[in-house]
Design a protein around this motif. Structure first.
Motif, PDB file in Angstrom:
ATOM      1  N   ILE A   1      40.624  33.478  47.353  1.00 39.46           N
ATOM      2  CA  ILE A   1      41.554  34.002  46.345  1.00 39.46           C
ATOM      3  C   ILE A   1      41.127  33.539  44.954  1.00 39.46           C
ATOM      4  O   ILE A   1      41.103  34.325  44.009  1.00 39.46           O
ATOM      5  CB  ILE A   1      42.996  33.568  46.664  1.00 39.46           C
TER       6      ILE A   1
ATOM      7  N   SER B   1      38.164  35.547  43.809  1.00 36.12           N
ATOM      8  CA  SER B   1      38.338  36.997  43.813  1.00 36.12           C
ATOM      9  C   SER B   1      38.544  37.549  42.408  1.00 36.12           C
ATOM     10  O   SER B   1      39.187  36.927  41.564  1.00 36.12           O
ATOM     11  CB  SER B   1      39.551  37.362  44.676  1.00 36.12           C
ATOM     12  N   LYS B   2      38.000  38.736  42.173  1.00 38.94           N
ATOM     13  CA  LYS B   2      38.233  39.427  40.901  1.00 38.94           C
ATOM     14  C   LYS B   2      39.579  40.133  40.918  1.00 38.94           C
ATOM     15  O   LYS B   2      40.099  40.513  39.878  1.00 38.94           O
ATOM     16  CB  LYS B   2      37.105  40.422  40.635  1.00 38.94           C
ATOM     17  N   ASP B   3      40.144  40.313  42.117  1.00 35.54           N
ATOM     18  CA  ASP B   3      41.449  40.950  42.255  1.00 35.54           C
ATOM     19  C   ASP B   3      42.561  39.930  41.992  1.00 35.54           C
ATOM     20  O   ASP B   3      42.361  38.729  42.139  1.00 35.54           O
ATOM     21  CB  ASP B   3      41.628  41.515  43.668  1.00 35.54           C
ATOM     22  N   THR B   4      43.718  40.436  41.636  1.00 40.22           N
ATOM     23  CA  THR B   4      44.891  39.580  41.490  1.00 40.22           C
ATOM     24  C   THR B   4      45.615  39.577  42.823  1.00 40.22           C
ATOM     25  O   THR B   4      46.058  40.628  43.301  1.00 40.22           O
ATOM     26  CB  THR B   4      45.818  40.103  40.384  1.00 40.22           C
ATOM     27  N   ILE B   5      45.711  38.418  43.435  1.00 44.01           N
ATOM     28  CA  ILE B   5      46.343  38.278  44.740  1.00 44.01           C
ATOM     29  C   ILE B   5      47.558  37.376  44.568  1.00 44.01           C
ATOM     30  O   ILE B   5      47.439  36.268  44.037  1.00 44.01           O
ATOM     31  CB  ILE B   5      45.355  37.685  45.769  1.00 44.01           C
TER      32      ILE B   5
ATOM     33  N   GLU C   1      50.696  33.686  50.909  1.00 39.72           N
ATOM     34  CA  GLU C   1      50.380  34.970  50.260  1.00 39.72           C
ATOM     35  C   GLU C   1      51.563  35.886  50.344  1.00 39.72           C
ATOM     36  O   GLU C   1      52.335  35.851  51.257  1.00 39.72           O
ATOM     37  CB  GLU C   1      49.191  35.652  50.955  1.00 39.72           C
TER      38      GLU C   1
END
Length: 58
Positions: free
Chosen positions: A9, A12-16, A58
């Protein structure tokens, strides 16, 4: 959550979405050796805590 997932996480380039006891947090650092994560709680940059990654969800 385990340290490997927390590291994924963090990298990661994503927002989680991650939560600590129901509050949204942003992972700032993961200490894999000790199973700890430094997180920013909510929107306040000064509200930083170091917690066991198993307290994160999460």
């Amino acid at each position: 959550m385990n340290t490997q997932r927390a590291k994924q996480i963090f990298n990661s380039k994503d927002t989680i979405a991650v939560k600590l006891e129901g509050q949204p947090v942003w992972i700032e650092e993961v200490d894999e050796a000790n199973g700890m994560a430094t997180v920013q709680v909510g929107q306040k940059p000064t509200n930083v805590q170091t917690v066991s990654v198993d307290r994160l969800t999460e």
